[in-house]
Design an enzyme around this catalytic site. Structure first.
Site: not given
Length: 290
Positions: A193, A198, A213, A216
């Site tokens: 990913d 991120h 961040i 998830g």
């Protein structure tokens, strides 16, 4: 209409062959914090952690299905006919995985992705992207990713089921806290990913965040490992299904508080960020097991 629900649901599934080996599994486990505690003074040599990090003892956590073959849980379904959306309007709303049998440490499978449902939430549309993998012995796993597309609702479709359930009133049966390394997202993204949200502070600022961040799906993996280690004796093969709703953001360097309620063959889980007054990160989270 940017989303043509009828056309999207009628589209032929997209298939591809994926493969993985022990290095992919170990990298994924390291990406969700394996080998870094809690445990003895040196968690890297904790026998329980070695089940996630050492090839001679390796097992596969079922959440690995979300990254196997760098497939990101079947997000290729966003390229389906009838789907023409601005990726900036897309939010990952929830994730579920059902494992039909333990995932082998080394494997090859055909993964098939399709739009399984399109729901109209009024101000947003929800796409359910289903990804199914099977090898020569039969089905391995089924992933469902719930994707919110802001601004694409109001087309008169079915509203779909509600995933929200009230927090249990009783005190949790287990509570664990997992400090997350400041560089955890940099390690997790190596499993496939590559979203700069991120990793790149400038990109994160454009998206409205003070800093990058955590994925998830990284929190999703950390949580399943905590449940497996705390309730299931560290045996990943006991997990049958796992679902969550992504309820809030989490920053690398913070601490996850993972609360668990056990009932029969089900664990109900709530996850929050300790340093931000226990802001909810994962909600409506359930692990089914044997």
């Amino acid at each position: 209409m940017p989303i043509d629900a009828e056309k999207a649901l009628a589209a032929e599934p997209r298939s591809s062959r994926i493969g993985w080996d022990h290095k992919d599994v170990q990298l994924y486990h390291l990406g969700i914090g394996a080998g870094s505690g809690p445990g003895p003074a040196d968690p890297a040599v904790d026998p329980q952690e070695l089940r996630y990090t050492l090839e001679s003892r390796l097992q596969v956590l079922p959440s690995f299905a979300t990254v196997a073959g760098a497939g990101m849980g079947g997000f290729g379904g966003l390229a389906a006919p009838g789907i023409d959306i601005d990726l900036a309007a897309v939010l990952h709303g929830g994730q579920s995985v059902v494992v039909h049998r333990p995932i082998p440490v080394r494997g090859s499978a055909v993964q098939t992705s399709k739009i399984a449902a399109v729901y109209d939430k009024g101000k947003a549309a929800v796409l359910v992207l289903r990804s199914e993998a099977a090898d020569d012995e039969g089905p391995l796993w089924t992933n469902d990713a719930q994707i919110f597309v802001r601004g694409e609702g109001g087309f008169g479709g079915e509203r779909g089921p509600s995933e929200r359930t009230p927090r249990p009133e009783a005190a949790p049966d287990h509570v664990v806290e997992r400090p997350v390394r400041p560089d955890q997202a940099l390690l997790y993204r190596l499993s496939g990913d590559w979203n700069p949200l991120h990793a790149d502070p400038e990109f994160a600022a454009l998206a409205g965040f003070d800093r990058p961040i955590l994925h998830g799906l990284c929190t999703y993996g950390i949580t399943l490992k905590a449940v497996t280690d705390t309730v299931l004796g560290g045996d990943a093969a006991r997990v049958r299904s796992y679902r969550t709703r992504f309820a809030g953001i989490f920053f690398p360097g913070e601490t996850l508080r993972i609360e668990m309620w056990t009932t029969g063959n089900q664990v109900r889980v709530e996850v929050s960020a300790v340093e931000r007054d226990h802001a909810v990160v994962l909600a409506d989270t359930f692990v089914e097991h044997v």
